[in-house]
Design a protein around this motif. Structure first.
Motif, PDB file in Angstrom:
ATOM      1  N   LEU A 322       0.820  -1.206   0.000  1.00  0.00           N
ATOM      2  CA  LEU A 322       0.000   0.000   0.000  1.00  0.00           C
ATOM      3  C   LEU A 322       0.858   1.260   0.000  1.00  0.00           C
ATOM      4  N   ALA A 323       1.997   1.206   0.674  1.00  0.00           N
ATOM      5  CA  ALA A 323       2.891   2.367   0.671  1.00  0.00           C
ATOM      6  C   ALA A 323       3.408   2.648  -0.738  1.00  0.00           C
ATOM      7  N   ALA A 324       3.800   1.599  -1.464  1.00  0.00           N
ATOM      8  CA  ALA A 324       4.261   1.785  -2.849  1.00  0.00           C
ATOM      9  C   ALA A 324       3.135   2.322  -3.725  1.00  0.00           C
ATOM     10  N   ALA A 325       1.919   1.804  -3.513  1.00  0.00           N
ATOM     11  CA  ALA A 325       0.775   2.274  -4.297  1.00  0.00           C
ATOM     12  C   ALA A 325       0.476   3.735  -4.009  1.00  0.00           C
ATOM     13  N   LEU A 326       0.535   4.116  -2.735  1.00  0.00           N
ATOM     14  CA  LEU A 326       0.238   5.494  -2.368  1.00  0.00           C
ATOM     15  C   LEU A 326       1.332   6.455  -2.833  1.00  0.00           C
ATOM     16  N   PHE A 327       2.569   5.987  -2.866  1.00  0.00           N
ATOM     17  CA  PHE A 327       3.632   6.821  -3.439  1.00  0.00           C
ATOM     18  C   PHE A 327       3.333   7.077  -4.914  1.00  0.00           C
ATOM     19  N   GLY A 328       2.916   6.026  -5.618  1.00  0.00           N
ATOM     20  CA  GLY A 328       2.562   6.195  -7.031  1.00  0.00           C
ATOM     21  C   GLY A 328       1.402   7.146  -7.220  1.00  0.00           C
ATOM     22  N   LEU A 329       0.371   7.030  -6.385  1.00  0.00           N
ATOM     23  CA  LEU A 329      -0.772   7.939  -6.495  1.00  0.00           C
ATOM     24  C   LEU A 329      -0.381   9.365  -6.121  1.00  0.00           C
ATOM     25  N   GLY A 330       0.434   9.511  -5.083  1.00  0.00           N
ATOM     26  CA  GLY A 330       0.876  10.841  -4.696  1.00  0.00           C
ATOM     27  C   GLY A 330       1.678  11.532  -5.781  1.00  0.00           C
ATOM     28  N   SER A 331       2.441  10.743  -6.537  1.00  0.00           N
ATOM     29  CA  SER A 331       3.251  11.324  -7.605  1.00  0.00           C
ATOM     30  C   SER A 331       2.405  11.849  -8.755  1.00  0.00           C
ATOM     31  N   ALA A 332       1.133  11.465  -8.801  1.00  0.00           N
ATOM     32  CA  ALA A 332       0.242  11.964  -9.855  1.00  0.00           C
ATOM     33  C   ALA A 332      -0.427  13.278  -9.483  1.00  0.00           C
ATOM     34  N   VAL A 333      -0.240  13.733  -8.245  1.00  0.00           N
ATOM     35  CA  VAL A 333      -0.829  15.002  -7.820  1.00  0.00           C
ATOM     36  C   VAL A 333      -0.050  16.154  -8.454  1.00  0.00           C
ATOM     37  N   HIS A 334      -0.781  17.059  -9.095  1.00  0.00           N
ATOM     38  CA  HIS A 334      -0.166  18.239  -9.687  1.00  0.00           C
ATOM     39  C   HIS A 334      -0.798  19.457  -9.026  1.00  0.00           C
TER      40      HIS A 334
END
Length: 368
Positions: A322-334
């Motif tokens: 989940l941490a890896a998934a949330l890092f990926g989702l966070g990186s999509a925030v602009h």
């Protein structure tokens, strides 16, 4: 023959390229490692919270921004979807049917009421405020069920835009993080004992890690009740996803019927049937596979056949996924793109926070 084959093998080796997703997945692993370091230095900051914040930071750092938006984007998107599914499946091992029944039907009914009030109220308010895309649905899901994990699960069946998912995750994570600092200050002014405070936290805080970080300030009795109540909310993820998948399928049937009808008037019935067939192929399953996996893990945990070592290992794997998934989702925030709707999103988050805190507080008073 050996001399002839060697140059061919050399050319093949020279032309080999790693998969396109490997760069992003490697960056996600590095992000998880950094989040783990933050959590070790600041234990009050949950690993998952640190991961999504670091993902947002990586998306805006001058040195890393190009990588996040370019060569690493495919792998980060894969982490945000596929690793999220695996983490949700393992999340089922934290829930036992015996634990749920041990809470009593009054507490279970209270949790159902809180989830229903928060989900329906937040979704309705978000639509009234004119938020874009699936943001009202995703924010309502995150607040009412289990934070970013629920947002990831629902986005799979609703086929939500990645930017909507990232914005919703960022908002829910921010509010859940603030709860860690705010809710313990309200325990005594609200007249809540340790056990009642734990149930309030379990019913009102979004992510499991945030629940633990908040409730542990009142001792083991509060922590135990908080985790159990929270896991009852997590159990509602499966029926919610099933209902939403049914709704998506129904909307698909309506669109196909309407589309074929209008095309028949124009004399293009065959084209309408082809489009309908393509749409049918894209219909989500009634119950997604990862939700079935979540239920299977819950049933397995309820049998008490798994050792403590196995459960601990699965819990660690689940948190890292989940941490890896949330890092990926966070990186999509602009962040610059949020300027038009940022105020409305923040207002919805604040209103939803008040709704779930008030509903859960009232529910705790009624069942204590």
């Amino acid at each position: 023959m050996t001399l002839t084959a060697a140059p061919g093998r050399a050319r093949q080796a020279a032309g080999w390229r790693p998969p396109a997703t490997s760069y992003g997945l490697g960056l996600a692993v590095a992000g998880v490692a950094a989040a783990w370091g933050v959590h070790r230095l600041l234990p009050a900051v949950p690993l998952l919270t640190a991961a999504v914040v670091l993902g947002i930071v990586a998306a805006h750092l001058p040195g890393a921004r190009g990588l996040v938006r370019g060569v690493c984007r495919a792998g980060l998107s894969l982490a945000g979807k596929r690793l999220m599914r695996l983490g949700i499946v393992l999340l089922g091992l934290k829930l036992s049917l015996n634990d749920v029944l041990g809470l009593g039907w009054a507490t279970v009914a209270m949790v159902l009421g809180v989830v229903a009030a928060t989900f329906c109220g937040t979704w309705w308010l978000g639509r009234r405020m004119g938020l874009r895309g699936d943001q009202p649905l995703l924010i309502a899901t995150g607040y009412s069920i289990c934070g970013a994990s629920a947002i990831g699960a629902v986005s799979e069946v609703s086929d939500s835009d990645e930017r909507d998912v990232a914005t919703s995750v960022a908002l829910v994570t921010l509010c859940g993080t603030l709860a860690i600092a705010v809710l313990p200050l309200l325990q005594h002014p609200l007249g809540l004992g340790d056990a009642a405070f734990g149930r309030w936290v379990g019913a009102g805080v979004h992510d499991v890690g945030q629940v633990v970080a908040t409730a542990q300030t009142a001792g083991p009795a509060a922590l135990g009740d908080a985790v159990l109540v929270k896991l009852v909310r997590v159990a509602l993820l499966a029926p919610l996803v099933a209902v939403l998948a049914t709704s998506v399928r129904a909307r698909g049937r309506v669109k196909r019927t309407g589309g074929s009808g209008s095309q028949e008037i124009g004399g293009q019935e065959a084209g309408g049937q082809e489009a309908g067939g393509q749409e049918a192929k894209r219909r989500p399953p009634l119950v997604p596979l990862f939700v079935l996996g979540f239920l299977a893990m819950t049933a397995l945990r309820s049998t008490d056949v798994l050792s403590t070592a196995v459960l601990d290992t699965a819990a660690t794997a689940q948190e890292l996924l989940l941490a890896a998934a949330l890092f990926g989702l966070g990186s999509a925030v602009h962040l610059p793109s949020l300027t038009r709707t940022g105020a409305r999103v923040a207002a919805l988050g604040l209103c939803a926070w008040v709704v779930i805190a008030g509903a859960s507080y009232g529910g705790v008073l009624l069942t204590t």
